[in-house]
Write a protein that holds these residues in place. Structure first.
Motif, short mmCIF file in Angstrom:
data_model
loop_
_atom_site.label_atom_id
_atom_site.label_comp_id
_atom_site.label_asym_id
_atom_site.label_seq_id
_atom_site.Cartn_x
_atom_site.Cartn_y
_atom_site.Cartn_z
N SER A 60 21.61 -29.35 40.25
CA SER A 60 20.37 -29.98 40.92
C SER A 60 20.08 -29.17 42.26
CB SER A 60 20.74 -31.53 41.29
OG SER A 60 21.04 -32.03 39.92
N LEU A 61 18.97 -29.40 42.43
CA LEU A 61 18.36 -28.86 44.04
C LEU A 61 17.27 -29.62 44.51
CD1 LEU A 61 15.51 -27.75 42.92
CD2 LEU A 61 16.68 -25.66 42.39
N SER A 62 17.35 -29.57 45.71
CA SER A 62 15.95 -30.28 46.37
C SER A 62 14.87 -29.58 46.60
CB SER A 62 16.51 -30.60 48.07
OG SER A 62 15.57 -31.23 48.64
N CYS A 63 13.63 -30.27 45.98
CA CYS A 63 12.52 -29.56 45.85
C CYS A 63 11.38 -30.35 45.89
CB CYS A 63 12.51 -28.58 44.76
SG CYS A 63 12.68 -29.68 43.27
N TYR A 64 10.01 -29.79 45.86
CA TYR A 64 8.83 -30.62 45.61
C TYR A 64 8.72 -30.09 44.10
CZ TYR A 64 4.00 -31.87 45.33
OH TYR A 64 2.74 -32.26 45.07
N PRO A 65 9.02 -31.02 42.98
CA PRO A 65 8.84 -30.45 41.82
C PRO A 65 7.30 -29.72 41.28
CG PRO A 65 10.00 -32.58 41.76
CD PRO A 65 9.49 -32.44 43.09
N PRO A 66 6.44 -30.30 41.48
CA PRO A 66 5.12 -29.61 41.10
C PRO A 66 5.07 -28.13 41.46
CG PRO A 66 4.54 -31.81 41.68
CD PRO A 66 5.94 -31.56 42.19
N LEU A 67 5.21 -27.92 42.69
CA LEU A 67 5.50 -26.69 43.54
C LEU A 67 6.42 -25.74 42.64
CD1 LEU A 67 4.04 -24.87 45.39
CD2 LEU A 67 5.91 -25.70 47.16
N LEU A 68 7.56 -26.16 42.43
CA LEU A 68 8.59 -25.30 41.99
C LEU A 68 8.35 -25.11 40.22
CD1 LEU A 68 10.83 -23.85 43.28
CD2 LEU A 68 12.48 -25.67 42.53
N MET A 69 7.72 -25.87 39.54
CA MET A 69 7.52 -25.89 38.22
C MET A 69 6.41 -24.74 38.03
SD MET A 69 7.76 -29.85 37.09
CE MET A 69 7.16 -29.48 35.43
N SER A 70 5.44 -25.08 39.05
CA SER A 70 4.16 -23.95 39.04
C SER A 70 4.47 -22.56 39.21
CB SER A 70 3.25 -24.46 40.12
OG SER A 70 2.13 -23.44 40.06
N ALA A 71 5.59 -22.55 40.16
CA ALA A 71 5.93 -21.26 40.45
C ALA A 71 6.51 -20.42 39.09
CB ALA A 71 6.89 -20.98 41.41
N GLN A 108 17.24 -29.22 34.51
CA GLN A 108 16.96 -29.26 33.22
C GLN A 108 15.56 -29.97 33.21
OE1 GLN A 108 19.83 -29.96 34.03
NE2 GLN A 108 21.49 -29.27 32.34
N SER A 109 15.38 -31.15 33.93
CA SER A 109 14.09 -32.01 34.08
C SER A 109 12.99 -30.93 34.41
CB SER A 109 14.27 -33.12 35.03
OG SER A 109 14.44 -32.75 36.47
N LEU A 110 13.27 -29.97 35.60
CA LEU A 110 12.38 -29.11 36.11
C LEU A 110 11.60 -28.18 35.09
CD1 LEU A 110 13.39 -28.21 39.60
CD2 LEU A 110 11.65 -29.60 39.11
N TRP A 111 12.44 -27.36 34.21
CA TRP A 111 12.11 -26.41 33.49
C TRP A 111 12.37 -26.38 31.96
CZ3 TRP A 111 15.24 -23.19 37.83
CH2 TRP A 111 14.34 -22.97 38.78
N GLU A 112 13.14 -27.46 31.58
CA GLU A 112 13.36 -27.11 30.13
C GLU A 112 12.12 -27.42 29.35
OE1 GLU A 112 16.67 -28.76 26.90
OE2 GLU A 112 16.26 -30.14 28.85
N SER A 159 5.31 -17.85 47.90
CA SER A 159 5.29 -18.66 49.20
C SER A 159 6.16 -20.07 48.73
CB SER A 159 3.80 -19.11 49.29
OG SER A 159 3.59 -20.07 50.20
N ALA A 160 6.02 -20.28 47.41
CA ALA A 160 6.73 -21.64 46.62
C ALA A 160 8.28 -21.55 46.83
CB ALA A 160 6.40 -22.14 45.46
N ILE A 161 8.49 -20.19 46.44
CA ILE A 161 9.82 -19.78 46.39
C ILE A 161 10.56 -19.75 48.04
CG2 ILE A 161 11.72 -18.38 45.79
CD1 ILE A 161 10.42 -19.49 43.48
N ARG A 162 9.80 -19.23 48.85
CA ARG A 162 10.13 -18.94 50.17
C ARG A 162 10.31 -20.57 50.87
NH1 ARG A 162 6.70 -18.24 54.13
NH2 ARG A 162 5.26 -17.15 52.68
N GLN A 163 9.19 -21.43 50.52
CA GLN A 163 9.50 -22.86 51.14
C GLN A 163 10.52 -23.58 50.59
OE1 GLN A 163 5.59 -25.02 51.23
NE2 GLN A 163 4.90 -23.10 50.53
N HIS A 164 11.41 -23.04 49.45
CA HIS A 164 12.29 -23.85 48.99
C HIS A 164 13.76 -23.05 49.32
CE1 HIS A 164 9.44 -25.75 46.44
NE2 HIS A 164 10.45 -26.79 46.40
N SER A 165 13.51 -22.20 50.57
CA SER A 165 14.74 -21.38 50.97
C SER A 165 15.42 -20.38 50.07
CB SER A 165 15.86 -22.19 51.64
OG SER A 165 15.30 -22.98 52.49
N GLY A 166 14.40 -19.80 48.95
CA GLY A 166 14.74 -18.78 47.79
C GLY A 166 14.27 -17.52 48.25
#
Length: 468
Positions: free
Chosen positions: A353-364, A323-327, A437-444
């Motif tokens: 929840s997930l383990s991530c670098y928030p700016p990169l995943l939000m940007s994706a 929620q805090s990432l994408w809402e 690239s951002a998704i792949r770096q988060h094992s997605g």
């Protein structure tokens, strides 16, 4: 004497295996010494009772001279030797008198219930000067002791009924399967400890590999502990992580240097173009130069942003609720879509929840949704759902879409779709490449397909943290 420390994995396995086998062998060899059915030394309390019984017999018959009469009377009388009779009429205690050669002195051997056992016991005694004992069935035989009767020297033996139930050791000897089970019970803790000790460094290495798979390139000193094989593997793993980190940093530095070198002539080119427009006025050629210059500047900025986010995603991971990432992002894009006359709808965001670098995943996600708003005609749908321990995010629009033979190519850097979808976008062709690239770096993973709305479908899958 100090033994050298065994640090090799195979050395430890070999040592523990043979140590276990040694313990089992020693147990099997030593158990036979506790078997009462073997000839053994007489414990001191039993020896004292044997001597006391011998002395009673010797004293009672000290004035008689006929050995046969003594033996007959000895058979009939208990001589106060705790004589008891069982229900079958068998004596609990029997006294045997033999000559120096071990021959039983009696005129009626059939009266004795354990003559065969006595003869076997006599033949199994190597030294008549050292009393021994042995169990035969329910009777414990002990002897010999020298005894003086009828003016001659004889040997004294005693048979006592063994009323104790069969011991655990005797059951083991009588039942090999139980002996095997006991051996397994003794060796199992050692083998379990061996399995645990060998699996610990392997689990540490597995956890470190999982962290690297998630994009967390951090060394772990614990990997360099344990057996020599695992220490070497751990050291090599840490060296690999360090090498990857250095490679990423060098890539970042190279892109920064290239950006600096390219931006200087681009700035001069822009200034020269502005001066030319002042002197000559606006022309199609000068306008084209200005447009391409701005496009090059945008490409360089995108490349720098991509490189910077890649480095930060390795070093700045944190746990974030979905929620805090994408809402907030979805609410903002929903408002922006309404401003251009389009409708954007999104489903409830799972409480995970997930383990991530928030700016990169939000940007994706922002890149995907804004592309859908830009290319969609009137309708955009964003749906999220849990699939096991993963989150599936689907973004669909009702635009022109992408030809099927180009669906995989749209994630390549600088790729431009050949249809009207991208002919007037003015983009650099790096947006989906940065997203992938951002998704792949988060094992997605991310895939493109045909949407049921008629346009493009982009589906992202990312691993979630286990439920607490």
């Amino acid at each position: 004497m100090r033994f050298p420390k065994i640090t090799s994995l195979y050395g430890r396995i070999f040592a523990i295996f043979w140590f276990t086998m040694f313990l089992v062998l020693m147990a099997v060899l030593s158990l036979q010494h506790f078997d009462p059915r073997k000839v053994t030394d007489i414990p001191q309390p039993h020896y004292d009772r044997l001597v006391s019984a011998r002395d009673q017999v010797q004293t009672y018959f000290s004035d008689q001279t006929d050995i046969n009469s003594i033996v007959a009377e000895l058979y009939r009388s208990s001589m106060n030797l705790d004589h008891r009779s069982d229900r079958r009429g068998e004596n609990d205690v029997e006294v045997f008198i033999t000559d120096q050669d071990g021959t039983l002195i009696t005129a009626h051997e059939k009266r004795y219930s354990n003559v065969k056992a006595l003869k076997n016991f006599v033949t199994n005694i190597d030294d008549a000067d050292t009393p021994k004992q042995r169990l035969y069935g329910k009777f414990m035989f002990a002897g010999p002791l020298p005894i003086h009767l009828a003016n001659k020297q004889y040997l004294f033996y005693l048979s006592v009924k063994w009323n104790r139930p069969p011991s655990f050791l005797i059951q083991l000897f009588d039942h090999p399967f139980q002996l095997l089970l006991a051996t397994m019970i003794v060796s199992t803790p050692l083998l379990l400890w061996l399995a645990w000790a060998l699996s610990q460094p392997a689990r540490r290495l597995q956890r470190a590999a999982q962290r690297v798979a998630k994009g967390e390139f951090a060394t772990d000193p614990e990997l360099e502990k344990g057996t020599s094989e695992f220490r070497q593997a751990g050291a090599s793993f840490n060296q690999m992580v360090e090498a990857v980190n250095q490679m990423i940093l060098r890539q970042q530095r190279l892109l920064s240097d290239i950006s600096h070198e390219l931006r200087s002539p681009l700035t001069r080119l822009g200034m020269a173009n502005s001066l030319a427009q002042r002197k000559q006025g606006v022309s199609p050629e000068l306008t084209r130069i200005e447009t391409e210059t701005q496009r090059l500047e945008a490409m360089i900025s995108n490349l720098l942003d991509l490189s910077r986010m890649q480095v930060d995603s390795h070093n700045k991971r944190e746990i974030q609720p979905l929620q805090s990432l994408w809402e907030t992002l979805l609410q903002d894009t929903q408002y922006e879509a309404e401003q251009v006359g389009k409708q954007l709808s999104f489903s409830d965001i799972p409480n995970r929840s997930l383990s991530c670098y928030p700016p990169l995943l939000m940007s994706a996600l922002e890149n995907i949704v804004r592309n859908a708003i830009y290319y969609g005609h009137s309708r955009i749908e964003v749906s999220m759902k849990e699939v096991g321990d993963q989150i599936s995010v689907r973004v669909e629009d009702d635009g022109e879409g992408v030809p099927e033979d180009e669906l995989e190519a749209i994630f390549r850097p600088f790729y431009r779709v050949s249809t009207a979808r991208d002919s007037h976008s003015g983009g650099t062709g790096l947006g989906l490449s940065i997203t992938e690239s951002a998704i792949r770096q988060h094992s997605g993973s991310i895939r493109a397909g045909k949407s049921e709305l008629g346009g493009l479908l982009l589906e992202v899958q990312l691993p979630l943290l286990p439920k607490s």
